[in-house]
Design a protein around this motif. Structure first.
Motif, mmCIF file in Angstrom:
data_model
loop_
_atom_site.group_PDB
_atom_site.id
_atom_site.type_symbol
_atom_site.label_atom_id
_atom_site.label_comp_id
_atom_site.label_asym_id
_atom_site.label_seq_id
_atom_site.Cartn_x
_atom_site.Cartn_y
_atom_site.Cartn_z
ATOM 1 N N GLY A 641 4.354 -37.162 6.228
ATOM 2 C CA GLY A 641 4.876 -37.772 7.458
ATOM 3 C C GLY A 641 6.319 -37.403 7.758
ATOM 4 O O GLY A 641 6.922 -37.977 8.665
ATOM 5 N N PHE A 642 6.901 -36.465 7.024
ATOM 6 C CA PHE A 642 8.315 -36.120 7.226
ATOM 7 C C PHE A 642 8.511 -35.408 8.566
ATOM 8 O O PHE A 642 7.772 -34.483 8.901
ATOM 9 N N SER A 643 9.514 -35.863 9.270
ATOM 10 C CA SER A 643 9.870 -35.152 10.511
ATOM 11 C C SER A 643 10.819 -34.003 10.161
ATOM 12 O O SER A 643 11.266 -33.876 9.011
ATOM 13 N N ARG A 644 11.162 -33.226 11.183
ATOM 14 C CA ARG A 644 12.101 -32.110 10.973
ATOM 15 C C ARG A 644 13.462 -32.637 10.503
ATOM 16 O O ARG A 644 14.092 -32.084 9.601
ATOM 17 N N ASP A 645 13.899 -33.780 11.098
ATOM 18 C CA ASP A 645 15.194 -34.360 10.705
ATOM 19 C C ASP A 645 15.149 -34.872 9.272
ATOM 20 O O ASP A 645 16.133 -34.756 8.527
ATOM 21 N N ASP A 646 13.987 -35.454 8.891
ATOM 22 C CA ASP A 646 13.842 -35.945 7.512
ATOM 23 C C ASP A 646 14.013 -34.794 6.530
ATOM 24 O O ASP A 646 14.727 -34.905 5.525
ATOM 25 N N TRP A 647 13.332 -33.707 6.842
ATOM 26 C CA TRP A 647 13.420 -32.544 5.950
ATOM 27 C C TRP A 647 14.844 -32.012 5.879
ATOM 28 O O TRP A 647 15.344 -31.679 4.798
ATOM 29 N N SER A 648 15.495 -31.957 7.021
ATOM 30 C CA SER A 648 16.869 -31.434 7.039
ATOM 31 C C SER A 648 17.784 -32.298 6.190
ATOM 32 O O SER A 648 18.630 -31.800 5.441
ATOM 33 N N LEU A 649 17.579 -33.625 6.312
ATOM 34 C CA LEU A 649 18.392 -34.563 5.525
ATOM 35 C C LEU A 649 18.125 -34.371 4.033
ATOM 36 O O LEU A 649 19.057 -34.293 3.222
ATOM 37 N N LEU A 650 16.862 -34.264 3.700
ATOM 38 C CA LEU A 650 16.492 -34.123 2.290
ATOM 39 C C LEU A 650 17.001 -32.793 1.715
ATOM 40 O O LEU A 650 17.530 -32.747 0.596
ATOM 41 N N LEU A 651 16.843 -31.741 2.500
ATOM 42 C CA LEU A 651 17.255 -30.414 2.003
ATOM 43 C C LEU A 651 18.771 -30.275 1.910
ATOM 44 O O LEU A 651 19.280 -29.393 1.217
ATOM 45 N N SER A 652 19.507 -31.134 2.610
ATOM 46 C CA SER A 652 20.971 -31.089 2.516
ATOM 47 C C SER A 652 21.479 -31.918 1.339
ATOM 48 O O SER A 652 22.672 -31.885 1.022
ATOM 49 N N ASP A 653 20.601 -32.660 0.703
ATOM 50 C CA ASP A 653 20.984 -33.618 -0.335
ATOM 51 C C ASP A 653 20.883 -32.964 -1.719
ATOM 52 O O ASP A 653 19.867 -33.084 -2.410
ATOM 53 N N ALA A 654 21.947 -32.290 -2.131
ATOM 54 C CA ALA A 654 21.926 -31.573 -3.413
ATOM 55 C C ALA A 654 21.688 -32.534 -4.580
ATOM 56 O O ALA A 654 20.916 -32.237 -5.501
ATOM 57 N N GLU A 655 22.329 -33.689 -4.506
ATOM 58 C CA GLU A 655 22.222 -34.650 -5.605
ATOM 59 C C GLU A 655 20.770 -35.105 -5.787
ATOM 60 O O GLU A 655 20.231 -35.110 -6.897
ATOM 61 N N GLY A 656 20.134 -35.463 -4.692
ATOM 62 C CA GLY A 656 18.744 -35.924 -4.746
ATOM 63 C C GLY A 656 17.798 -34.822 -5.214
ATOM 64 O O GLY A 656 16.891 -35.068 -6.022
ATOM 65 N N LEU A 657 17.999 -33.618 -4.740
ATOM 66 C CA LEU A 657 17.123 -32.502 -5.122
ATOM 67 C C LEU A 657 17.285 -32.176 -6.607
ATOM 68 O O LEU A 657 16.320 -31.862 -7.298
ATOM 69 N N ARG A 658 18.521 -32.290 -7.084
ATOM 70 C CA ARG A 658 18.765 -32.014 -8.503
ATOM 71 C C ARG A 658 18.012 -33.026 -9.361
ATOM 72 O O ARG A 658 17.478 -32.698 -10.417
ATOM 73 N N ALA A 659 17.947 -34.256 -8.889
ATOM 74 C CA ALA A 659 17.258 -35.305 -9.650
ATOM 75 C C ALA A 659 15.754 -35.053 -9.725
ATOM 76 O O ALA A 659 15.084 -35.549 -10.625
ATOM 77 N N LEU A 660 15.231 -34.290 -8.759
ATOM 78 C CA LEU A 660 13.787 -34.015 -8.776
ATOM 79 C C LEU A 660 13.434 -33.097 -9.940
ATOM 80 O O LEU A 660 12.330 -32.995 -10.364
#
Lengths: 660, 99
Positions: A641-660
């Motif tokens: 259900g991610f929108s384009r803005d959701d993805w952009s926000l998530l992909l800009s979040d280095a800290e969150g992605l590192r935790a994955l």
């Protein structure tokens, strides 16, 4: 350096003299029975528009003269020793076809070698494009490192400096993208060359431009006019043909008259970085779009700022090796024009800015006029039609005392025919001169398919452009009116691939044009029957709007014409190494399937690459609660259900992605 | 008399030489002003294979002013041209005391 003031005075004199002669002729027709309000309006509009087409005509005449007299149009010191300067080649991209972008970069790199650094400056907002660009960048670097000997140059792919940068917030659009480069890496370079996502330059031209900048320290910018190449739809091939045949005398005329007061067309130009950084920071105009806010057509303004600061801006019409691809269809051409129209009309607020040189103001005014002319033509046609409809035949008999004062019926057919012929000469004369200039060179004639092919091409191009003109006039008029009403356009990526447009889409987009054409036909036939024939060339374009757009979008028809040597250009007849290489690379490109952004979550290597490229980028400025939810959902891989803005926000979040 | 003032006087006795020195000096300064900064940019170039770009070397670009001519501003400029410029061009008043 030659004194160009006499040329400019002569040009101004010829434009004014031609306009005054035509307006006098027209006024002579109207004044017999006195001027009415409608006739005064017609005369005023006629004066402005006649001056406009006259200026184009004399520009072409000057260009043809410069070509025939073989005048040096770039009187700069020639390049000296091999340059030690650092030059960056910038390619700003915004949700572009990823394969096309990276194929172009590689083709230019192979042509120029490792003396230049390349920056792919991404403003892409589509997360799939963003991740695909990163993967393509990595693939390009590894391909070039592994196939260094295949390039056939002294330099190897390992020497390649090809960089990639993504901006999460694309403030200032393309101008902001370039400014961001300058502010972060500009100090590392002497010069920068701006490319567009669909433009190419050869290594020879780039090296020559750098040499010219080295040898001429007062020069801040040299524009290499781009020749249209590389598309195969009928519409695009007609544009390519007209660019190749008519373009040279137009650019020669400009260069002949403007000298060091040149202009910048946004790409395919070399710029002295420190001059640009010092003088080309663009302000935000007060107020809201379309007239306020960010400056959309930044290129003219940047050239004007450089001139204001005393730097020279040149155009190099004979340098060659500079290319771009045209829009594939008339519809795409008009969509692009909507953005350009808003940008150029915004210059109304800048054309009277303090400190600009007169030639810079003229560049801005001509840019404005190239769109404002359409509603003025439309208004002239409407007022003329109303005037013709209200013509009551011979004036009624008046009496002076008991004696009748008989009306003197004088035919003005001769004057009107002279005016129409003059207008036709002004419109088609530049094409004729360009064809003559081309046919003078046997080599250029052969490259365009021979004398017969050139003449046939010019004839059919004239027919096509005549039919296209009223469609463009209506569309531009709507653009100008909508902008004046305060309707701003967004920033949409251009469609750059050949495709036959579906009938439904064309019918939806161009039904209005056809309906206006039909309505005008009925009105004129009914109320201005005698003058109807004058309007037929204009009405024909509107009647045929839908089939014209549909047929001209066909790549198949374009290829058939190419086999018949119609609209042939040198890049088709002789090939063009850098273009052919870019097309071959794009053709062999392996598409990334599915939603590319998912790979960041699913593939650790893609994620590591993405995180490495995020280094130094600012933390996401969005809603932290929302970001927390997105992180949790991403961890569970619930991203459907991610929108384009959701993805952009998530992909800009280095800290969150590192935790994955 | 000091050597400096001696030299100054000698140069100015040769008007052509003086003009030449002035013109060459101006031209040198102009070239220096136009092109010197690019040389100053030659800072060490550091790039990392892991990152997409070289290290950032920040330097902001200042937004340039766009001040449109309005009727009031045109009148003001006209006033400045007609009144203030002749005043500046007028010969300076030299009082006896100063002389």
């Amino acid at each position: 350096m030659p004194d160009i003031a006499p040329r400019r005075w002569l040009y101004l004199f010829l434009v004014l003299a031609s306009t005054v002669a035509a307006v006098t002729q027209m006024a002579g027709v109207f004044q017999v029975d006195g001027f009415t309000l409608r006739e005064t309006v017609i005369l005023a509009l006629f004066a402005v528009l006649f001056a406009w087409i006259t200026s184009s005509f004399w520009l072409a005449v000057f260009g043809a003269y410069a070509r025939f007299a073989k005048i040096n149009l770039l009187p700069l010191k020639p390049p000296g020793e091999p340059s030690a300067a650092r030059t960056a080649i910038l390619m700003p991209v915004y949700n572009e076809d990823v394969a096309r972008v990276f194929s172009g970069v590689r083709a230019v790199w192979e042509s120029v070698g490792a003396d230049f650094d390349f920056y792919i400056l991404s403003d892409s907002t589509n997360p799939a494009n963003w991740v695909a660009e990163e993967l393509e960048w990595q693939r390009l670097r590894s391909d070039m490192a592994s196939s260094s000997e295949a390039v056939g140059q002294e330099t190897s792919g390992q020497d390649a400096h090809i960089y990639y940068r993504h901006r999460a917030r694309n403030t200032g659009r393309k101008a902001g993208n370039i400014q961001d480069f300058c502010e972060n890496w500009g100090q590392l370079y002497d010069y920068m060359v701006i490319l567009d996502a669909d433009s190419l330059m050869t290594g020879k031209t780039l090296t020559q431009l750098v040499g010219l900048m080295d040898a001429n320290p007062r020069t801040a910018l040299i524009q290499a006019p781009a020749q249209l190449v590389g598309r195969s739809s009928l519409f695009a091939r007609i544009q390519q043909f007209s660019s190749s045949v008519y373009g040279p005398i137009h650019t020669a005329g400009l260069a002949f008259l403007q000298g060091a007061d040149g202009n910048y067309w946004g790409h395919n130009a070399i710029i002295r970085v420190h001059a640009f950084m010092q003088h080309c920071g663009l302000p935000r105009l007060p107020g809201r779009p379309p007239f306020g806010g960010e400056i959309m057509s930044h290129d003219f303004i940047e050239a004007a700022f450089l001139r204001r600061a005393g730097w020279d801006v040149w155009m190099a019409p004979d340098i060659g090796g500079s290319f771009e691809e045209p829009p594939p269809t008339l519809m795409d051409y008009l969509i692009r024009d909507r953005r350009w129209c808003q940008g150029n009309l915004q210059h109304l607020r800048i054309v009277f800015a303090q400190g600009l040189t007169l030639p810079s103001r003229l560049h801005l005014a001509m840019g404005i006029m190239s769109y404002a002319a359409s509603p003025l033509w439309l208004l002239l046609l409407i007022v003329s039609a109303i005037d013709m409809m209200s013509f009551n035949g011979a004036p009624s008999v008046r009496y002076i005392g008991l004696h009748p004062s008989l009306p003197l019926l004088v035919s003005h057919a001769a004057e009107l025919v002279v005016l129409v012929l003059a207008t036709l000469v002004l419109l088609y004369g530049p094409k004729f001169l360009a064809v003559v200039a081309l046919l003078e060179s046997p080599e250029a004639t052969r490259a365009h398919g021979g004398t017969g092919a050139v003449l046939q091409g010019a004839l059919w191009e004239s027919v096509f452009s005549t039919l296209m003109a009223p469609i463009v006039m209506l569309q531009h008029s709507w653009y100008v009116i909508s902008i004046l009403m305060g309707m701003a356009t967004g920033w949409n990526p251009q469609t750059r691939t050949d495709r036959a447009l579906p009938l439904g889409l064309v019918a939806r987009k161009f039904a209005v044009h056809s309906l206006i054409g039909m309505a005008a036909t009925v009105i004129l036939w009914r109320w201005a029957h005698d003058s109807f024939n004058w309007f037929v060339p204009l009405l024909a374009g509107l009647w045929l709007a839908i089939p014209l757009v549909l047929i001209s979008s066909s790549p198949l028809l374009g290829l058939v014409m190419r086999k018949d040597r119609l609209f042939l250009v040198p890049s088709e007849s002789r090939g063009l190494k850098v273009l052919d290489r870019a097309h071959a690379l794009a053709g062999n490109h392996e598409e990334l399937s599915g939603e590319t952004q998912q790979l960041v979550l699913e593939d650790g290597r893609v994620r590591d690459l993405h995180l490495a490229l995020l280094a130094g980028a600012p933390a996401p400025s969005g809603d932290s609660t929302r970001l927390g939810v997105l992180r949790a959902q991403a961890a569970r891989r619930e991203t459907a259900g991610f929108s384009r803005d959701d993805w952009s926000l998530l992909l800009s979040d280095a800290e969150g992605l590192r935790a994955l | 008399m000091s050597l400096a003032s001696e030299l100054h006087r000698t140069i100015h006795y040769f008007a052509a030489l003086s003009r030449l020195i002035t013109n060459v000096g101006r031209a040198t300064i102009r070239v220096y002003q136009m092109d010197s900064q690019s040389r100053a940019f030659e800072v060490p170039f550091v790039s990392s294979l892991d990152a997409g770009t070289p290290l950032r070397c920040p330097r902001p670009m200042a937004a340039q002013p766009i001040v449109a001519w309005t009727p009031v501003r045109i009148l003001g400029a006209l006033f400045a041209a007609l009144v203030l410029t002749p005043v500046q061009l007028a010969p300076a008043v030299i009082t006896r005391r100063r002389a």
